[in-house]
Design a protein around this motif. Structure first.
Motif, mmCIF file in Angstrom:
data_model
loop_
_atom_site.group_PDB
_atom_site.id
_atom_site.type_symbol
_atom_site.label_atom_id
_atom_site.label_comp_id
_atom_site.label_asym_id
_atom_site.label_seq_id
_atom_site.Cartn_x
_atom_site.Cartn_y
_atom_site.Cartn_z
ATOM 1 N N LEU A 69 0.816 -1.214 0.000
ATOM 2 C CA LEU A 69 0.000 0.000 0.000
ATOM 3 C C LEU A 69 0.850 1.265 0.000
ATOM 4 N N GLY A 70 1.994 1.207 0.663
ATOM 5 C CA GLY A 70 2.880 2.370 0.740
ATOM 6 C C GLY A 70 2.673 3.147 2.024
ATOM 7 N N PRO A 71 3.731 3.736 2.580
ATOM 8 C CA PRO A 71 3.623 4.422 3.868
ATOM 9 C C PRO A 71 2.737 5.662 3.852
ATOM 10 N N ASP A 72 2.578 6.289 2.683
ATOM 11 C CA ASP A 72 1.797 7.526 2.591
ATOM 12 C C ASP A 72 0.394 7.305 2.038
ATOM 13 N N ASP A 117 -5.707 7.356 25.387
ATOM 14 C CA ASP A 117 -4.870 8.012 24.386
ATOM 15 C C ASP A 117 -4.998 7.381 23.001
ATOM 16 N N GLN A 118 -5.881 6.392 22.859
ATOM 17 C CA GLN A 118 -6.015 5.722 21.571
ATOM 18 C C GLN A 118 -6.443 6.709 20.483
ATOM 19 N N PHE A 119 -5.777 6.625 19.333
ATOM 20 C CA PHE A 119 -6.053 7.542 18.231
ATOM 21 C C PHE A 119 -7.335 7.125 17.506
ATOM 22 N N TYR A 120 -8.094 8.118 17.037
ATOM 23 C CA TYR A 120 -9.266 7.852 16.201
ATOM 24 C C TYR A 120 -9.513 9.059 15.309
ATOM 25 N N GLU A 121 -10.339 8.874 14.284
ATOM 26 C CA GLU A 121 -10.755 9.958 13.403
ATOM 27 C C GLU A 121 -12.207 10.309 13.715
ATOM 28 N N ASP A 122 -12.446 11.544 14.097
ATOM 29 C CA ASP A 122 -13.785 11.980 14.490
ATOM 30 C C ASP A 122 -14.692 12.022 13.261
ATOM 31 N N GLU A 238 -9.876 11.942 3.122
ATOM 32 C CA GLU A 238 -8.693 11.089 3.175
ATOM 33 C C GLU A 238 -8.337 10.789 4.627
ATOM 34 N N SER A 239 -8.077 9.537 4.915
ATOM 35 C CA SER A 239 -7.651 9.158 6.259
ATOM 36 C C SER A 239 -6.235 9.665 6.522
ATOM 37 N N VAL A 240 -5.765 9.440 7.724
ATOM 38 C CA VAL A 240 -4.360 9.707 8.025
ATOM 39 C C VAL A 240 -3.501 8.743 7.196
ATOM 40 N N PRO A 241 -2.213 9.047 6.999
ATOM 41 C CA PRO A 241 -1.352 8.157 6.200
ATOM 42 C C PRO A 241 -1.242 6.757 6.806
ATOM 43 N N MET A 242 -0.874 5.801 5.966
ATOM 44 C CA MET A 242 -0.819 4.406 6.386
ATOM 45 C C MET A 242 0.107 4.200 7.578
ATOM 46 N N THR A 243 1.201 4.934 7.668
ATOM 47 C CA THR A 243 2.086 4.767 8.825
ATOM 48 C C THR A 243 1.340 5.066 10.122
ATOM 49 N N LYS A 244 0.454 6.062 10.091
ATOM 50 C CA LYS A 244 -0.322 6.402 11.285
ATOM 51 C C LYS A 244 -1.374 5.331 11.564
ATOM 52 N N VAL A 245 -1.990 4.801 10.518
ATOM 53 C CA VAL A 245 -2.964 3.716 10.676
ATOM 54 C C VAL A 245 -2.289 2.499 11.316
ATOM 55 N N THR A 325 11.599 1.270 9.789
ATOM 56 C CA THR A 325 10.587 2.301 9.567
ATOM 57 C C THR A 325 10.335 2.996 10.898
ATOM 58 N N PRO A 326 11.059 4.073 11.173
ATOM 59 C CA PRO A 326 11.028 4.687 12.510
ATOM 60 C C PRO A 326 9.636 5.049 13.006
ATOM 61 N N GLU A 327 8.758 5.549 12.097
ATOM 62 C CA GLU A 327 7.425 5.952 12.552
ATOM 63 C C GLU A 327 6.627 4.766 13.070
ATOM 64 N N VAL A 328 6.784 3.620 12.408
ATOM 65 C CA VAL A 328 6.051 2.428 12.832
ATOM 66 C C VAL A 328 6.726 1.789 14.044
ATOM 67 N N LEU A 329 8.041 1.780 14.052
ATOM 68 C CA LEU A 329 8.775 1.233 15.190
ATOM 69 C C LEU A 329 8.384 1.945 16.476
ATOM 70 N N ALA A 330 8.214 3.262 16.395
ATOM 71 C CA ALA A 330 7.858 4.050 17.579
ATOM 72 C C ALA A 330 6.481 3.703 18.105
#
Length: 370
Positions: A69-72, A117-122, A238-245, A325-330
């Motif tokens: 899918l790609g990170p973005d 603190d769980q992330f969601y899209e309103d 558009e949702s947040v990028p795949m790395t955030k998902v 992939t630092p964003e996902v590792l974090a």
């Protein structure tokens, strides 16, 4: 640079090996363990034995999603109608076409999160895109279109108990509040009267309520159906990028997110938004990336299926790949601090020093990280 490590190894390795061996001797049941540092195996125990990985299999889903899918990449939710709006009025039904976004929720449902603190899209953000497009009134109703994916709500091999209790939502390309009832009329209020419902219909009903509350008058009722092939697109979200998902998926071990990402992988790679197509594409991606899949049995993207199997060697290889992939590792939970580890490893030497993906089923306890 590694010379100090080489000096420490003769004394530190035996100490660690003895400690791990002493622990594993107390473990009831079957387990595998593997510890590496800079590619050097320090400890191994049945590392090639194929065991149930539980939610650590989400690491495989994440790595394949980044590849296919790609990170973005994003999930796109679209609005369409038979005719373009005129003077802000849609003459007829408004179709909301699901793109597989797993993160839509309302503020009332947020109060049920185990992790505040769980992330969601309103969902109101989705409604705002329609207002930004100039829509002020809909003479018809809201029709939910989930046709991007199949309508299989739960993987057939899962235990039926998963269909209650919030373990995983009834899967759909059009989903809000994890398909839970109790919010369609009062989306901002918390409620204990929750159960699984008709996901696309609940989405249409909840969106209708939100639109009316935000001044976009919807005259008709909510329903489900497929948008006409010649419908005019009015707006999209558009949702947040795949790395955030994927970060949300790993931090909270979100089974619903994992399963919808799997279906999206199937849709993109195989032209079929199904679990089976997604798993086939995931395994092909892992093979293409050089992973040894010996012993892998993958029946879903979340790890809920008790018949999934994976070796410790593959599990640790997936962790190593995630680290690139630092964003996902974090997003991997931190012991005693975040996500599914925030209530574990409290007030111990591990607090704040372990970052790992958890995996828990009735008879499985897995941990994979560093």
């Amino acid at each position: 640079r590694r010379f100090p490590g080489a000096l420490q190894a003769p004394s530190s390795d035996p100490e660690l090996i003895a400690s791990l061996g002493q622990y594993l001797n107390k473990v009831v049941g079957t387990t595998c363990a593997l510890v590496e540092q800079d590619g050097r195996v320090i400890f191994s125990h049945k590392e090639f034995e194929s065991l149930s990985p539980a939610s650590t299999i989400k690491l495989a889903t994440a790595i394949a999603a980044l590849d296919i899918l790609g990170p973005d990449s994003t999930f796109t939710t679209r609005f369409a109608a038979s005719k373009a709006p005129k003077n802000g009025v849609i003459d007829g039904d408004l179709y909301v076409i699901g793109g597989g976004d797993p993160l839509f929720a309302t503020t009332g449902y947020k109060t049920s999160f185990d992790d505040p603190d769980q992330f969601y899209e309103d969902l109101t953000s989705l409604a705002d895109t329609l207002a930004d497009a100039g829509v002020r009134q809909i003479s018809g109703g809201i029709v939910g279109d989930e046709s991007r994916y199949d309508a299989t709500r739960w993987v057939p091999s899962w235990p039926t108990r998963y269909q209650i209790g919030g373990t995983v939502a009834p899967l759909s390309a059009l989903l809000v509040n994890d398909g839970s009832t109790g919010y369609s009329d009062t989306p901002s209020d918390s409620t204990a009267n929750r159960k699984t419902g008709d996901s696309p219909l609940l989405f249409a009903q909840t969106l209708r309520t939100v639109l009316n509350a935000r001044g976009i008058k919807v005259a008709g009722e909510a329903s489900t159906g497929r948008a006409p092939t010649d419908a005019s697109e009015i707006a999209s979200f558009e949702s947040v990028p795949m790395t955030k998902v994927l970060s949300e998926m790993l931090t909270n071990s979100d089974n619903t997110t994992a399963e919808l990402v799997t279906k999206e992988i199937g849709f993109q790679a195989k032209g079929q938004g199904s679990t089976t197509a997604g798993i086939d594409a995931i395994k092909e991606s892992l093979t293409r990336q050089g992973f040894d899949l010996a012993g892998l049995v993958m029946l879903d993207g979340s790890g809920l299926d008790p018949n999934n199997r994976m070796t410790c060697t593959l599990n640790l290889a997936l962790v190593s790949a995630i680290s690139r992939t630092p964003e996902v590792l974090a997003a991997l939970p931190v012991g005693g601090r975040t996500g599914t580890l925030r209530k574990r490893m409290l007030a111990t030497a591990s607090t704040g020093r372990v970052r790992a993906k958890t995996g828990t089923l009735n008879s499985v306890n897995a941990l994979s990280g560093y």
